[in-house]
Design a protein around this motif. Structure first.
Motif, PDB file in Angstrom:
ATOM      1  N   ALA A 287      49.207  46.398  40.478  1.00  0.00           N
ATOM      2  CA  ALA A 287      48.575  45.917  41.220  1.00  0.00           C
ATOM      3  C   ALA A 287      48.029  45.174  40.750  1.00  0.00           C
ATOM      4  O   ALA A 287      46.708  45.439  39.764  1.00  0.00           O
ATOM      5  CB  ALA A 287      48.466  46.099  43.076  1.00  0.00           C
ATOM      6  N   PRO A 288      47.978  43.579  40.917  1.00  0.00           N
ATOM      7  CA  PRO A 288      46.770  42.638  40.088  1.00  0.00           C
ATOM      8  C   PRO A 288      45.838  43.146  41.119  1.00  0.00           C
ATOM      9  O   PRO A 288      45.618  43.398  42.384  1.00  0.00           O
ATOM     10  CB  PRO A 288      46.923  41.285  40.291  1.00  0.00           C
ATOM     11  CG  PRO A 288      48.886  41.492  40.459  1.00  0.00           C
ATOM     12  CD  PRO A 288      48.891  42.964  41.077  1.00  0.00           C
ATOM     13  N   TYR A 289      44.406  43.430  40.125  1.00  0.00           N
ATOM     14  CA  TYR A 289      42.800  43.470  40.651  1.00  0.00           C
ATOM     15  C   TYR A 289      42.681  42.530  41.531  1.00  0.00           C
ATOM     16  O   TYR A 289      43.155  40.693  40.996  1.00  0.00           O
ATOM     17  CB  TYR A 289      42.065  43.407  39.600  1.00  0.00           C
ATOM     18  CG  TYR A 289      40.425  43.364  40.271  1.00  0.00           C
ATOM     19  CD1 TYR A 289      39.908  44.487  40.675  1.00  0.00           C
ATOM     20  CD2 TYR A 289      40.272  42.258  40.134  1.00  0.00           C
ATOM     21  CE1 TYR A 289      38.497  44.484  41.108  1.00  0.00           C
ATOM     22  CE2 TYR A 289      38.179  42.505  41.148  1.00  0.00           C
ATOM     23  CZ  TYR A 289      37.996  43.475  41.298  1.00  0.00           C
ATOM     24  OH  TYR A 289      36.424  43.211  41.976  1.00  0.00           O
ATOM     25  N   THR A 290      41.951  41.937  43.041  1.00  0.00           N
ATOM     26  CA  THR A 290      41.780  40.934  43.564  1.00  0.00           C
ATOM     27  C   THR A 290      40.767  41.402  43.583  1.00  0.00           C
ATOM     28  O   THR A 290      39.801  42.015  44.050  1.00  0.00           O
ATOM     29  CB  THR A 290      42.409  41.293  44.874  1.00  0.00           C
ATOM     30  OG1 THR A 290      42.482  42.260  45.545  1.00  0.00           O
ATOM     31  CG2 THR A 290      43.855  40.866  44.997  1.00  0.00           C
ATOM     32  N   ARG A 291      40.104  40.285  44.209  1.00  0.00           N
ATOM     33  CA  ARG A 291      38.598  40.713  44.526  1.00  0.00           C
ATOM     34  C   ARG A 291      38.037  40.641  44.988  1.00  0.00           C
ATOM     35  O   ARG A 291      38.662  40.874  46.235  1.00  0.00           O
ATOM     36  CB  ARG A 291      37.413  38.540  44.519  1.00  0.00           C
ATOM     37  CG  ARG A 291      35.839  38.219  43.971  1.00  0.00           C
ATOM     38  CD  ARG A 291      35.859  37.153  44.305  1.00  0.00           C
ATOM     39  NE  ARG A 291      34.124  36.978  44.677  1.00  0.00           N
ATOM     40  CZ  ARG A 291      34.154  37.244  42.949  1.00  0.00           C
ATOM     41  NH1 ARG A 291      34.159  37.104  41.873  1.00  0.00           N
ATOM     42  NH2 ARG A 291      32.835  36.958  42.788  1.00  0.00           N
ATOM     43  N   GLY A 292      37.022  41.602  45.525  1.00  0.00           N
ATOM     44  CA  GLY A 292      36.464  42.558  46.200  1.00  0.00           C
ATOM     45  C   GLY A 292      37.053  43.883  46.003  1.00  0.00           C
ATOM     46  O   GLY A 292      36.848  44.644  47.486  1.00  0.00           O
ATOM     47  N   ALA A 293      37.745  44.719  45.219  1.00  0.00           N
ATOM     48  CA  ALA A 293      38.444  45.848  45.262  1.00  0.00           C
ATOM     49  C   ALA A 293      37.791  46.478  43.900  1.00  0.00           C
ATOM     50  O   ALA A 293      38.577  47.128  44.286  1.00  0.00           O
ATOM     51  CB  ALA A 293      40.256  45.476  44.772  1.00  0.00           C
TER      52      ALA A 293
END
Length: 340
Positions: free
Chosen positions: A271-277
């Motif tokens: 899964a692509p990295y998302t901000r805050g993860a």
């Protein structure tokens, strides 16, 4: 009769796709005509990749996972029409030799006796005047290029023989759709395993690096193989089923712990990295525990491809899984926190 070669003749001009078809019924057999090759490892099977991969061509060949798998070492294929063989023999010089089998070469007089004068001494299918006017072709054994020296090719010991049109040899080494599927396996070219990383340039000690592959890039690869002058074909499909990560150092942990990231339902991986993860464990990724010291870690990413095939008459089956591996540099810095 086993003859030592001087000049050995046999059809074949590699077209870059594994095909050595003489084509039609045109003359290709004279010693001063189109090129004639002696290699009996040149197959006439025509192979074409028909789907999958990326927009850019890739030279990536699969490595077979099963070390015990052995595709057929040899089989028989149609070689020449009556006219082609007649023209070839008539164009031979007296000291020329023609390959009729692996290591077995005949001079002009033997070929004339067997296929012009109908003499059965050295063949089970003697013909008169090379069967000119009849429908069919002369067939000869072919060896896999990578097994040309394998003793198993002696299973295909028949000399060149006549086969009526619309029929296949009654021989355990006659070609089948599975023969073509196994041949196509070697021709599969998969896209490079270009994984997406976050962060890209540098990873950070104890901070997960997220890894993923987009579904738009990660596709099935399909290869079709046909044997000219027969009804035989096979479509071999390589389906990506998993990504395996090896960090390049023991000072790391992978997500999942096995390093095997399965393919999602939509065809993507991870899964692509998302901000805050940044503090979450990635579905697919790596966490390095020690920084690099001038020399980057070598991250290995390998895709496992599941291989299946279908062909003439509804035949179908599976072949061993294959893998394709790429390596990329990973630099890791000694910073305990970072804004991402």
């Amino acid at each position: 009769m086993l003859l030592m070669p001087s000049t050995a003749f046999g059809w074949g001009e590699d077209n870059g796709e594994g095909s050595t078809s003489p084509g039609g019924d045109s003359a290709q057999g004279s010693a001063d005509g189109a090129e004639l090759g002696a290699a009996v490892s040149r197959s006439r099977i025509v192979v074409k990749q028909t789907g999958g991969g990326t927009a850019k061509p890739s030279g990536g060949a699969l490595a077979v996972i099963d070390p015990n798998w052995k595709p057929p070492a040899c089989w028989y294929e149609p070689l020449a029409t009556p006219k082609q063989l007649k023209d070839a023999v008539e164009g031979m010089k007296e000291d020329d030799l023609f390959s009729v089998n692996f290591g077995r070469r005949w001079g002009k007089s033997l070929l004339v006796d067997a296929f012009d004068k109908n003499e059965p001494t050295f063949t089970d299918t003697p013909t008169k005047n090379y069967n000119v006017g009849k429908k069919g072709m002369f067939w000869r054994a072919v060896a896999r290029e990578d097994r040309a020296d394998d003793p198993e090719i002696l299973d295909c010991s028949d000399n060149m023989f006549w086969q009526d049109a619309g029929s296949l040899p009654d021989n355990p080494n006659a070609p089948t759709p599975e023969t073509l599927a196994a041949y196509a396996y070697d021709k599969i070219r998969v896209p490079d395993t270009e994984i997406e990383l976050k962060p890209q340039a540098k990873s950070t000690v104890n901070m997960p690096t997220w890894v993923w592959l987009d579904k738009a890039v990660f596709k099935d690869v399909t290869v079709r193989a046909e044997l000219p002058d027969t009804p035989l074909y096979a479509v071999t499909t390589a389906k990506p089923v998993a990504l395996h990560l090896e960090p390049g150092t023991q000072d790391a942990e992978t997500f999942p712990a096995s390093g095997d990231c399965p393919v999602n339902e939509d065809g993507s991986i991870g899964a692509p990295y998302t901000r805050g993860a940044s503090k979450q464990d990635p579905a697919c990724g790596i966490s390095y525990l020690r920084a690099t010291d001038g020399k980057p870690y070598q991250l290995k990413a390998s895709i496992t491809w599941e291989i299946s095939w279908e062909g003439t008459g509804g035949a179908k089956g599976d072949l061993p899984d294959g893998t394709f591996e790429t390596t990329q540099d990973m630099n890791v810095q000694e910073v305990q926190s970072i804004n991402r």
